[in-house]
Design a protein around this motif. Structure first.
Motif, PDB file in Angstrom:
ATOM      1  N   HIS A  44     -47.488   6.369  28.105  1.00 42.19           N
ATOM      2  CA  HIS A  44     -46.219   6.552  27.233  1.00 42.19           C
ATOM      3  C   HIS A  44     -45.204   5.728  28.189  1.00 42.19           C
ATOM      4  CE1 HIS A  44     -44.333   9.222  30.280  1.00 42.19           C
ATOM      5  NE2 HIS A  44     -45.599   9.736  30.512  1.00 42.19           N
ATOM      6  N   GLY A  45     -43.963   5.432  27.508  1.00 42.41           N
ATOM      7  CA  GLY A  45     -43.001   4.762  27.971  1.00 42.41           C
ATOM      8  C   GLY A  45     -41.838   5.911  28.579  1.00 42.41           C
ATOM      9  N   ALA A  46     -40.484   5.213  28.807  1.00 41.88           N
ATOM     10  CA  ALA A  46     -39.392   6.029  29.227  1.00 41.88           C
ATOM     11  C   ALA A  46     -39.030   6.927  27.956  1.00 41.88           C
ATOM     12  CB  ALA A  46     -38.217   5.151  29.335  1.00 41.88           C
ATOM     13  N   PHE A  47     -38.071   7.883  28.302  1.00 45.48           N
ATOM     14  CA  PHE A  47     -37.601   8.653  27.269  1.00 45.48           C
ATOM     15  C   PHE A  47     -38.508   9.453  26.205  1.00 45.48           C
ATOM     16  CE2 PHE A  47     -34.985   4.856  27.416  1.00 45.48           C
ATOM     17  CZ  PHE A  47     -34.343   5.278  28.570  1.00 45.48           C
ATOM     18  N   ALA A  48     -39.864   9.558  26.730  1.00 41.82           N
ATOM     19  CA  ALA A  48     -41.014  10.393  25.936  1.00 41.82           C
ATOM     20  C   ALA A  48     -41.898  10.848  27.210  1.00 41.82           C
ATOM     21  CB  ALA A  48     -41.717   9.286  25.252  1.00 41.82           C
ATOM     22  N   ASP A  49     -42.916  11.420  26.863  1.00 46.09           N
ATOM     23  CA  ASP A  49     -44.046  12.090  27.589  1.00 46.09           C
ATOM     24  C   ASP A  49     -45.435  11.975  26.922  1.00 46.09           C
ATOM     25  OD1 ASP A  49     -44.327  14.078  25.608  1.00 46.09           O
ATOM     26  OD2 ASP A  49     -43.313  15.534  27.072  1.00 46.09           O
ATOM     27  N   ALA A  50     -46.253  12.019  27.522  1.00 43.59           N
ATOM     28  CA  ALA A  50     -47.559  12.074  27.028  1.00 43.59           C
ATOM     29  C   ALA A  50     -48.008  12.696  25.707  1.00 43.59           C
ATOM     30  CB  ALA A  50     -48.761  12.561  27.868  1.00 43.59           C
ATOM     31  N   SER A  51     -47.205  13.996  25.244  1.00 42.04           N
ATOM     32  CA  SER A  51     -47.312  14.245  23.927  1.00 42.04           C
ATOM     33  C   SER A  51     -47.030  13.322  22.736  1.00 42.04           C
ATOM     34  CB  SER A  51     -46.795  15.582  23.953  1.00 42.04           C
ATOM     35  OG  SER A  51     -45.333  15.382  23.774  1.00 42.04           O
ATOM     36  N   SER A  52     -46.441  12.181  23.201  1.00 40.53           N
ATOM     37  CA  SER A  52     -45.883  11.454  22.059  1.00 40.53           C
ATOM     38  C   SER A  52     -47.040  10.503  21.550  1.00 40.53           C
ATOM     39  CB  SER A  52     -44.936  10.438  22.541  1.00 40.53           C
ATOM     40  OG  SER A  52     -45.352   9.649  23.738  1.00 40.53           O
ATOM     41  N   TRP A  53     -48.375  10.763  22.217  1.00 42.03           N
ATOM     42  CA  TRP A  53     -49.422  10.242  21.809  1.00 42.03           C
ATOM     43  C   TRP A  53     -50.623  11.115  20.574  1.00 42.03           C
ATOM     44  CZ3 TRP A  53     -50.204   5.220  21.990  1.00 42.03           C
ATOM     45  CH2 TRP A  53     -49.120   4.132  23.071  1.00 42.03           C
ATOM     46  N   ASN A  54     -50.003  12.453  20.551  1.00 40.49           N
ATOM     47  CA  ASN A  54     -50.934  13.384  20.261  1.00 40.49           C
ATOM     48  C   ASN A  54     -51.586  13.021  18.645  1.00 40.49           C
ATOM     49  OD1 ASN A  54     -50.280  14.972  22.317  1.00 40.49           O
ATOM     50  ND2 ASN A  54     -49.066  16.480  21.083  1.00 40.49           N
ATOM     51  N   GLY A  55     -50.814  12.564  17.813  1.00 41.03           N
ATOM     52  CA  GLY A  55     -51.386  12.176  16.642  1.00 41.03           C
ATOM     53  C   GLY A  55     -52.449  11.066  16.841  1.00 41.03           C
ATOM     54  N   VAL A  56     -52.042   9.837  17.788  1.00 34.52           N
ATOM     55  CA  VAL A  56     -53.253   8.822  17.966  1.00 34.52           C
ATOM     56  C   VAL A  56     -54.361   9.565  18.844  1.00 34.52           C
ATOM     57  CG1 VAL A  56     -53.625   6.739  19.270  1.00 34.52           C
ATOM     58  CG2 VAL A  56     -51.357   7.144  18.068  1.00 34.52           C
ATOM     59  N   VAL A  57     -54.148  10.672  19.670  1.00 34.77           N
ATOM     60  CA  VAL A  57     -55.199  11.080  20.332  1.00 34.77           C
ATOM     61  C   VAL A  57     -56.542  11.846  19.459  1.00 34.77           C
ATOM     62  CG1 VAL A  57     -55.865  12.857  21.958  1.00 34.77           C
ATOM     63  CG2 VAL A  57     -54.035  11.364  22.692  1.00 34.77           C
ATOM     64  N   GLU A  58     -55.554  12.735  18.466  1.00 35.41           N
ATOM     65  CA  GLU A  58     -56.345  13.204  17.584  1.00 35.41           C
ATOM     66  C   GLU A  58     -57.291  12.421  16.674  1.00 35.41           C
ATOM     67  OE1 GLU A  58     -55.819  16.209  13.463  1.00 35.41           O
ATOM     68  OE2 GLU A  58     -54.054  15.300  14.779  1.00 35.41           O
ATOM     69  N   ALA A 250     -45.734   5.284  17.243  1.00 32.72           N
ATOM     70  CA  ALA A 250     -47.208   5.862  17.573  1.00 32.72           C
ATOM     71  C   ALA A 250     -47.007   7.187  17.081  1.00 32.72           C
ATOM     72  CB  ALA A 250     -47.352   5.961  19.220  1.00 32.72           C
ATOM     73  N   VAL A 251     -45.729   7.810  16.826  1.00 31.88           N
ATOM     74  CA  VAL A 251     -45.545   9.002  16.239  1.00 31.88           C
ATOM     75  C   VAL A 251     -45.527   9.149  14.821  1.00 31.88           C
ATOM     76  CG1 VAL A 251     -44.114  11.144  16.260  1.00 31.88           C
ATOM     77  CG2 VAL A 251     -44.282   9.845  18.497  1.00 31.88           C
ATOM     78  N   SER A 252     -44.736   8.179  14.404  1.00 33.96           N
ATOM     79  CA  SER A 252     -44.543   8.085  12.842  1.00 33.96           C
ATOM     80  C   SER A 252     -45.738   7.571  12.181  1.00 33.96           C
ATOM     81  CB  SER A 252     -43.340   7.457  12.415  1.00 33.96           C
ATOM     82  OG  SER A 252     -43.245   6.023  12.993  1.00 33.96           O
ATOM     83  N   HIS A 253     -46.694   6.618  12.729  1.00 27.18           N
ATOM     84  CA  HIS A 253     -47.704   6.182  12.179  1.00 27.18           C
ATOM     85  C   HIS A 253     -48.842   5.961  12.930  1.00 27.18           C
ATOM     86  CE1 HIS A 253     -44.250   4.395  10.015  1.00 27.18           C
ATOM     87  NE2 HIS A 253     -45.165   3.884   8.913  1.00 27.18           N
ATOM     88  N   PRO A 254     -49.349   7.264  13.401  1.00 28.15           N
ATOM     89  CA  PRO A 254     -50.474   7.278  14.412  1.00 28.15           C
ATOM     90  C   PRO A 254     -51.917   6.732  13.729  1.00 28.15           C
ATOM     91  CG  PRO A 254     -49.947   9.443  13.124  1.00 28.15           C
ATOM     92  CD  PRO A 254     -48.987   8.490  12.959  1.00 28.15           C
ATOM     93  N   GLU A 255     -52.041   6.559  12.348  1.00 32.10           N
ATOM     94  CA  GLU A 255     -53.032   6.237  11.812  1.00 32.10           C
ATOM     95  C   GLU A 255     -53.269   4.690  12.152  1.00 32.10           C
ATOM     96  OE1 GLU A 255     -56.725   6.731  10.478  1.00 32.10           O
ATOM     97  OE2 GLU A 255     -55.489   8.498  10.108  1.00 32.10           O
ATOM     98  N   THR A 256     -52.059   3.832  11.765  1.00 30.51           N
ATOM     99  CA  THR A 256     -52.043   2.483  11.915  1.00 30.51           C
ATOM    100  C   THR A 256     -52.348   2.097  13.513  1.00 30.51           C
ATOM    101  OG1 THR A 256     -50.579   2.161  10.315  1.00 30.51           O
ATOM    102  CG2 THR A 256     -50.537   0.501  11.757  1.00 30.51           C
TER     103      THR A 256
END
Length: 266
Positions: A44-58, A250-256
């Motif tokens: 992840h980058g600045a102003f976020a944390d690892a949970s910002s990848w949740n949709g991609v991880v799933e 990555a949050v709004s378009h995790p499938e892409t």
């Protein structure tokens, strides 16, 4: 009769043994039938944390990929890259690295010289050349409005942390995410030290490792023209443009995003 039956059984067993690959051939056959999938490491980058990848991880886990979403320290480029380098060293087998935003700076440096890293995926991310900083790249082309939204935290040691003001987070960082989710992300964001944004990059791994880019059309942190320019400079294997996406693509378009990571993994 009993002796004849014994020889008959032995003959059958020998025939079966001859039909099974042995030695290197058997190993090769096993590898083809059950090849190990690469581990996907998300930064992840600045102003976020690892949970910002949740949709991609799933989505990646659903496809059978092992995934590690790293807690990027955000303390300084060299410091963060060294931490990621140690995480990568702890993983056996092939790796695909994907970084969002400042995470692209970190992965570019951390992957250098690691033969297990097979691909780099940049998700609305910086792909620096040696000596370039995140601050320099974000201002290389017009369009970034991040500076006007920042809250400054003086750490008393000559450095400062930056966070996005919570009431400005949705429009600046995550305009295509629901207001509810953006409000939560604003409250849980991790600030970045100013040294992380101003430190020049080391030799980048994208010179030798294949790269893939997701570019966000409505990004207010890193203008899309800058993202496309970096992708072209890196001779990206593929560039996927999401025209209406904010910086939080990555949050709004995790499938892409997941689909491109899978493509890079192949």
């Amino acid at each position: 009769m009993r002796v004849r039956k014994v020889f008959t059984v032995l003959g059958t067993l020998l025939a079966l043994a001859a039909s099974v690959p042995s030695g290197a051939g058997a190993t090769e056959a096993a590898g083809k039938s059950g090849a190990k999938k690469p581990t996907i490491v998300l930064v992840h980058g600045a102003f976020a944390d690892a949970s910002s990848w949740n949709g991609v991880v799933e989505r990646l886990q659903r496809k059978g990929f092992p995934v590690v979403a790293v807690a990027n320290p955000l303390r300084g480029l060299s410091y963060d890259a060294n931490y990621l380098r140690k995480v990568l060293a702890s993983i056996d087998g092939p790796i695909v690295l994907a970084g969002h935003s400042y995470g692209g700076m970190v992965q570019s440096q951390a992957a250098l010289g690691n033969p297990n890293v097979k691909s780099l995926v940049y998700v609305a991310a910086f792909a620096p050349e040696k000596g370039e900083s995140a601050l320099e790249l974000s201002n290389k082309f017009p369009g970034s409005t991040l500076g006007d939204t920042l809250q400054i935290i003086d750490l008393g040691d000559g450095t400062k942390d930056f966070a996005i003001q919570q009431d400005k987070y949705w429009q600046q960082f995550a305009a295509d995410v629901s207001r509810r989710d953006a409000t939560i992300a604003a409250a849980t964001q991790r600030p970045v030290n100013d040294s992380a944004l101003t430190e020049g990059a080391g030799e980048p791994a994208w010179h030798t490792v294949p790269s893939y880019f997701v570019v966000a059309g409505k990004d207010k942190n890193i203008p899309i023209v800058a993202q496309k320019w970096m992708a072209e400079r890196a001779h990206a294997r593929a560039v996927v443009e999401v025209g209406n996406a904010s910086h939080s693509v990555a949050v709004s378009h995790p499938e892409t995003v997941a689909d491109l990571i899978v493509r890079a993994a192949r």
